[in-house]
Write a protein that holds these residues in place. Structure first.
Motif, short mmCIF file in Angstrom:
data_model
loop_
_atom_site.label_atom_id
_atom_site.label_comp_id
_atom_site.label_asym_id
_atom_site.label_seq_id
_atom_site.Cartn_x
_atom_site.Cartn_y
_atom_site.Cartn_z
N ASN A 82 7.72 -3.49 3.47
CA ASN A 82 6.43 -3.88 4.04
C ASN A 82 5.27 -3.68 3.06
O ASN A 82 4.25 -4.37 3.14
N ALA A 83 5.44 -2.73 2.13
CA ALA A 83 4.38 -2.50 1.15
C ALA A 83 4.16 -3.70 0.25
O ALA A 83 3.09 -3.84 -0.36
N LEU A 87 -1.01 -8.71 4.50
CA LEU A 87 -1.51 -8.38 5.83
C LEU A 87 -2.70 -9.25 6.20
O LEU A 87 -3.57 -9.51 5.38
N TRP A 91 -3.77 -3.97 10.89
CA TRP A 91 -2.50 -3.26 11.01
C TRP A 91 -2.66 -1.84 10.50
O TRP A 91 -3.35 -1.60 9.50
N THR A 92 -2.02 -0.90 11.16
CA THR A 92 -2.08 0.50 10.78
C THR A 92 -0.86 0.88 9.97
O THR A 92 0.28 0.58 10.37
N SER A 93 -1.05 1.53 8.85
CA SER A 93 0.05 1.99 8.01
C SER A 93 0.35 3.45 8.33
O SER A 93 -0.56 4.29 8.38
N LYS A 95 2.42 6.62 6.99
CA LYS A 95 3.19 7.18 5.89
C LYS A 95 4.17 8.21 6.45
O LYS A 95 3.80 9.12 7.18
N THR A 110 12.86 4.83 9.00
CA THR A 110 12.05 3.77 8.42
C THR A 110 12.73 3.25 7.16
O THR A 110 13.58 3.91 6.57
N ASN A 114 6.94 4.08 4.47
CA ASN A 114 5.96 3.86 5.53
C ASN A 114 6.30 2.59 6.30
O ASN A 114 7.23 1.86 5.95
N TYR A 115 5.54 2.35 7.37
CA TYR A 115 5.69 1.10 8.13
C TYR A 115 4.33 0.73 8.71
O TYR A 115 3.39 1.54 8.72
N TYR A 116 4.20 -0.50 9.19
CA TYR A 116 2.98 -0.98 9.82
C TYR A 116 3.20 -1.14 11.32
O TYR A 116 4.32 -1.46 11.77
N ASP A 211 8.52 -3.38 9.04
CA ASP A 211 8.96 -2.38 8.05
C ASP A 211 9.70 -2.99 6.87
O ASP A 211 9.69 -2.42 5.77
#
Length: 394
Positions: A82-83, A87, A91-93, A95, A110, A114-116, A211
């Motif tokens: 996802n990085a 976007l 969207w909230t990331s 960590k 995950t 991280n994921y959104y 993700d």
């Protein structure tokens, strides 16, 4: 170079180490493929250190499936974290892990660090994954989402592929921490295709998560056999099953009594992956009561060929009934058999489509200069194929 340490299989060398779950080995090599800093076309192709005496059979299978490296006939997987996605919207990331440290959670399912996530919206907000496809063709497409109690049950994933677009809703309450298959789609070479995760789901109070995306190349089937029990074989009329003939293909076959004018027929309709020329074969068990003139028909790109086959002989083998016939990808071509034959019965067992080469390239037959400066071209090519004509100037 990716140094690997303490990745042990089902038989660790000593009591101080433990068996690493097979799937985690697969996740690790997928992380390598998803490295956004790979310098080679198609992604990461570096070397990893593995010890053949320590890893289990299943772990080696995951390592093999990663397709890391350059090997004849192998198309590398495409894995996008996802990085590396783009976007649109708020969207909230989250960590999860970085530099050996977890951040406020022990969540380990995950993909990556991280994921959104995002609350319900109208579809204008999305996470877009744009794969750089090196080899055009069919790909199985997968998504990854973590375990979150507020995950929505119908998160839209919009797959824009070569020739169309399809939306697949994913239930993110289940199958978390895994690659979940969205379907098989055709992608052109380059970056024209994409997978979007959008926020227009129906579960109020829930969130969409994004993700990772994975594409696995599916080699075209160039030797396709349809037995009479295949779902792509359709029978109409009065057909009976038989299994007594020793020279049958597979477990059984079908037969129908001959009738003047024909009242029963069967159609073998393959899904052709690769446009090109195909030899067409049939297989039937022979016998003294078989029709001497079983009427087979081949419908291909640009025409129809009718063949009369004596099914009293040459059974128990592949018999060629059409050579180097043109077929387009898809399901437009087919082979059929009718019971419009001489006594007593016609046999329908198996049909084979064998790829033998590409279609003939277009040929310019004539070029005529017109008085107004335009050119009149006469070009012959395979019907059903689109051609692009360009011009250059000296």
């Amino acid at each position: 170079l990716a140094p690997v340490n303490h990745v042990y299989g089902p038989n660790p060398p000593n009591s101080g180490v433990s068996y690493i779950p097979d799937q985690q080995v697969g996740q690790f090599v997928d992380h390598l493929v998803a490295d956004p800093h790979g310098v080679t076309a198609g992604g990461y192709k570096g070397a990893s250190f593995w010890r053949a005496d320590l890893h289990g059979v299943a772990q080696w299978e995951y390592i093999k499936q990663a397709t890391i490296g350059d090997f004849p006939g192998i198309v590398n997987n495409i894995v996008i974290d996802n990085a590396s996605a783009s976007l649109v919207g708020a969207w909230t990331s989250v960590k999860i892990f970085s530099n050996g440290t977890y951040f406020g959670t022990t969540e380990t399912n995950t993909f990556g660090t991280n994921y959104y996530y995002k609350a319900q919206g109208g579809g204008a907000a999305y996470v877009q994954y744009t794969p750089n496809v090196v080899v055009a063709g069919n790909y199985d497409v997968y998504e990854w989402h973590p375990n979150l109690a507020t995950g929505a049950t119908n998160v839209p994933h919009v797959i824009n592929y070569h020739g169309g677009s399809t939306t697949v809703d994913v239930d993110q309450q289940v199958n978390y921490g895994l690659w979940n298959k969205l379907g098989r789609f055709n992608f052109a070479a380059g970056t024209s295709g994409s997978i979007r995760v959008t926020d227009n789901f129906s579960d109020a109070g829930s969130v969409a998560m994004s993700d990772g995306i994975k594409l696995i190349y599916v080699p075209p089937v160039t030797d396709l056999i349809l037995d009479n029990t295949d779902s792509r074989v359709t029978f109409v009329g009065d057909w009976q099953s038989g299994s007594g003939a020793p020279d049958k293909y597979g477990a059984d076959y079908r037969f129908a009594s001959s009738v003047s004018g024909g009242a029963s027929n069967v159609t073998y309709r393959p899904t052709i992956d690769l446009t090109g020329r195909y030899d067409v074969f049939i297989w039937y068990p022979q016998g003294g009561n078989r029709a001497p003139d079983a009427p087979w028909s081949i419908t291909y790109n640009g025409g129809v060929t009718n063949i009369s086959v004596d099914q009293r002989s040459n059974g128990g083998q592949w018999n060629l009934i059409g050579a180097a016939l043109p077929f387009l990808s898809g399901t437009n071509g087919f082979v059929s058999l009718s019971n419009n034959a001489s006594p007593n019965v016609v046999l329908a067992d198996a049909v084979r489509f064998l790829y033998v080469g590409e279609l003939d390239p277009p040929q310019i037959q004539s070029i005529t200069a017109l008085p107004d400066g335009r050119m009149d071209l006469l070009i012959n090519g395979a019907p059903g194929i689109s051609y692009w004509i360009d011009r250059t100037t000296n």
